[in-house]
Enzyme design. Structure first.
Site, PDB file in Angstrom:
ATOM      1  CE  LYS A  63      67.110 -71.862  28.931  1.00  0.00           C
ATOM      2  NZ  LYS A  63      68.298 -72.077  28.146  1.00  0.00           N
ATOM      3  CG  LEU A 102      70.561 -88.622  30.906  1.00  0.00           C
ATOM      4  CD1 LEU A 102      70.330 -87.600  29.799  1.00  0.00           C
ATOM      5  CD2 LEU A 102      71.648 -88.104  31.827  1.00  0.00           C
ATOM      6  CB  CYS A 103      68.611 -92.965  27.436  1.00  0.00           C
ATOM      7  SG  CYS A 103      66.854 -93.228  27.661  1.00  0.00           S
ATOM      8  N   GLY A 161      65.264 -81.375  24.582  1.00  0.00           N
ATOM      9  CA  GLY A 161      64.736 -82.629  24.024  1.00  0.00           C
ATOM     10  C   GLY A 161      63.390 -82.474  23.352  1.00  0.00           C
ATOM     11  CG  ASP A 221      64.520 -75.715  15.439  1.00  0.00           C
ATOM     12  OD1 ASP A 221      65.067 -74.709  14.980  1.00  0.00           O
ATOM     13  OD2 ASP A 221      64.894 -76.313  16.463  1.00  0.00           O
ATOM     14  CD  GLU A 258      73.899 -89.356  19.801  1.00  0.00           C
ATOM     15  OE1 GLU A 258      73.745 -88.166  19.525  1.00  0.00           O
ATOM     16  OE2 GLU A 258      74.496 -90.161  19.068  1.00  0.00           O
ATOM     17  NE  ARG A 299      71.130 -89.384  15.609  1.00  0.00           N
ATOM     18  CZ  ARG A 299      72.260 -89.277  14.917  1.00  0.00           C
ATOM     19  NH1 ARG A 299      73.410 -89.360  15.527  1.00  0.00           N
ATOM     20  NH2 ARG A 299      72.231 -89.085  13.623  1.00  0.00           N
TER      21      ARG A 299
END
Lengths: 354, 284
Positions: A26, A316-317, A30, A57, A320, A322
């Site tokens: 969905k 969950l960090c 992530g 995507d 972010e 990245r």
């Protein structure tokens, strides 16, 4: 007979047989982080092999995830010599096709008709026309897969041992995966038409020396190869990504059922954004506790429903995820499951991405 | 014997497929939506009748208005055109094999309604046939269960019930002095026949609890839930859609009942054994 399933993706990361790995789920759960993580871990564990991460995507995120620009051609990730990324850009690909059509129309313009067609296409009419087709992104992604297979067969250009797809939200992805079947059917019918209409169709498509039947058969064979490869569990697998909430769980279950109906292998689920609140000594607020309680409820359901799947629980960090460094740090928990007691500090260690 | 990675993957795949077959897919969706009191659709694509996916093309006349109205056809048509454009856009050397008019409208209609796959082979995107039940895994599970049951009965009967029944019916037998502990004071309550009911009930309670734990261990190891995966009655009930019978979680209740029955049957077997042994001892 030990049939326990490890709560990590170690077997996939070290797999030497998989050629196609799809990562989907969905929106907003992530997928891109997970696909980047899988690609990084595979590239690190198998340094002698080449990996390609493709985003199918339409709203690409790979460039943002790695913090460097990727385009429609595969380009190596800075700092990794066996991982490349590409973002399929429908508008650029369509523009190329349009330009090709314009030049062809102009070349054939000696009888006067070409000029008209050329001027019609100058404004990017073909791109405008085809760009609005629903599913064109998936079609173009599929063409990339075909090109990749062809290159591998012919030993041309850069080849990749494994291609990882960062897919679009579920609906798009299912359409993409249905394409081999849809194409097979279309080509079957198209073949019948070309056989019946032969010369008329040829004149319709312009004067050239292209053997349409031959090309069609070749295309059909390619599509069939892809269809077979996509349904071979040793070559292709699908990794579902979700978060521990009702809608995500529901959509994951539906996605898995659709994939099974396509005869595709799916054996891994990544559950992202988990709070593990009771082990978090520093930030164990009331809201975190309440949310973790809710997450645990769905985690119990996930454990029960997917006991034969690799269910990987990811934290969950604080920051972010990245950049290559952060992604590499985070991705280690795909290879060896996250332990909130011993690994808890990692979630605060991510570097700020300016 | 040890399984190879490939065999393990195959067995797990078969087990996954099995869970999604025979109405299992809809039942899973029902479970997810049921627990969240959601109204989302719980009908599975795996349980949809396959005929819907292989509907024969409609007639030319009836198909025409559908094509104009159905926007789903447009992308496929355009894709067809695009494919033609991508395939060189030149003339082919092929010659027509016959001169009849192509049935273009039925093609479009076929696209609209779905086409049967070529040569009758199951196609990608078409519902996969129900996965064959992994008989090897089930047989192995059955073997483990039967072995557990046999050992439990053997240990219970040979090492406790039989000596105990002999003790209370033949307390003065010459056998007992050979076992010094039977002569001790703490053993006296066991020798007293009036304690039989209490001792037998305690023993049954303990032995059935241990048996149940071992049974759960076997189920956990082989990942096959004995009643849920193998019991015909449970399979039948799981086929009944939620809401048809006004009992919530009927399958769960049935499984609980069957579990109790399984344990009760152990107790009944032991009582039968006790009665038979007592009967035999009266004649000896």
């Amino acid at each position: 007979m030990d049939l326990t399933v490890e709560p990590n993706l170690h077997s996939l990361i070290t797999s030497t047989t998989h050629k196609w790995i799809f990562v989907g789920g969905k929106g907003g759960v992530g997928k891109t982080t997970s696909s980047c993580s899988i690609a990084i871990q595979m590239a690190l564990s198998q340094p002698n092999k080449q990996f390609l991460l493709i985003s199918t995507d339409p709203a690409h995120n790979l460039s943002d995830a790695f913090g460097e620009k990727f385009g429609k051609d595969a380009r190596k990730v800075t700092g990794m010599n066996n991982l490349s990324c590409m973002e399929i850009d429908p508008s650029a690909a369509l523009k190329d096709m349009n330009d090709m059509a314009v030049s062809r129309a102009n070349n054939n313009g000696s009888d006067g008709q070409g000029d008209d067609l050329g001027s019609l296409l100058q404004g990017g009419a073909l791109a405008d026309l085809t760009g609005s087709i629903p599913g064109i992104d998936e079609a173009l992604s599929f063409m990339e897969v075909m090109k990749h297979i062809k290159r591998q067969e012919q030993g041309e250009g850069e080849t990749f041992d494994t291609v990882i797809f960062d897919t679009a939200p579920t609906g798009h992805t299912l359409r993409f995966l249905q394409l081999p079947n849809t194409l097979s059917k279309l080509l079957e019918k198209f073949g019948e038409i070309t056989n019946k209409l032969g010369p008329m169709l040829n004149s319709f498509m312009g004067a050239g020396n292209v053997d349409i039947s031959g090309k069609l058969n070749e295309l059909k064979a390619n599509v069939e190869t892809i269809r077979q490869q996509f349904t071979d569990p040793d070559l292709t697998t699908f990794v579902c990504v979700c978060i521990s909430e009702f809608l995500s769980l529901y959509e994951t279950e539906r996605l898995i059922q659709e994939l099974i109906s396509y005869d595709m292998d799916v054996n891994s689920i990544i559950v992202n954004q988990l709070l593990f609140a009771e082990n978090d000594q520093e930030h164990n607020c009331k809201r975190c506790q309440a949310r973790w309680k809710m997450q645990k409820k769905y985690l119990d359901q996930i454990d029960e429903l997917y006991e034969d799947f690799h269910v990987v629980k990811m934290p969950l960090c604080a920051g972010e995820i990245r950049g290559l460094n952060n992604l590499t740090k985070f991705s280690q928990f795909l290879n060896k499951e996250y332990n909130p007691i011993t690994d808890g500090k990692v979630i605060y260690e991510l570097e700020d991405k300016e | 014997s040890e399984l190879t990675e490939a065999e393990k993957r195959r067995l797990l795949r078969e087990r996954r497929q099995k869970k999604f077959s025979n109405g299992g897919a809809s039942s899973r969706l029902n479970k997810i939506t049921g627990q969240a009191s959601s109204h989302l659709n719980a009908e599975s694509p795996l349980d949809a009748p396959s005929a819907a996916k292989t509907t024969p093309p409609a007639s030319v006349h009836s198909a025409t208005p559908d094509i104009k109205e159905d926007s789903n056809v447009a992308p496929q048509l355009d894709l067809l055109k695009q494919l033609a454009a991508m395939q060189g856009q030149g003339t082919g050397k092929s010659t027509p094999q016959d001169s009849s008019t192509p049935d273009l409208l039925s093609l479009l209609s076929s696209m609209n309604t779905g086409m049967p796959s070529a040569e009758g082979t199951p196609s990608f995107g078409q519902a996969a046939p129900a996965a064959p039940i992994n008989q090897a895994a089930l047989d192995y599970h059955d073997y483990l269960l039967n072995r557990l049951k046999a050992w439990t009965i053997l240990v219970k009967w040979v090492f406790f019930l039989l000596p105990y029944l002999y003790l209370i019916t033949r307390p003065n037998s010459s056998v007992w002095p050979a076992y010094a502990f039977t002569q001790s004071a703490w053993f006296a309550p066991l020798r007293n026949p009036s304690n039989f009911t209490r001792i037998f009930a305690t023993f049954e309670f303990l032995s059935i609890s241990i048996y149940y734990q071992l049974l759960k261990n076997v189920e956990h190891k082989s990942k096959i839930k004995n009643l849920q995966d193998t019991n015909k009655l449970v399979k039948l009930v799981s086929l009944v859609p939620e809401g048809v019978i006004p009992v919530a979680n009927l399958k769960g209740k049935l499984i609980t009942l069957l579990q109790y029955w399984d344990l009760l049957s152990m107790l009944i077997t032991d009582i039968s054994f006790v009665l038979i042994v007592l009967g035999l001892l009266t004649y000896l």
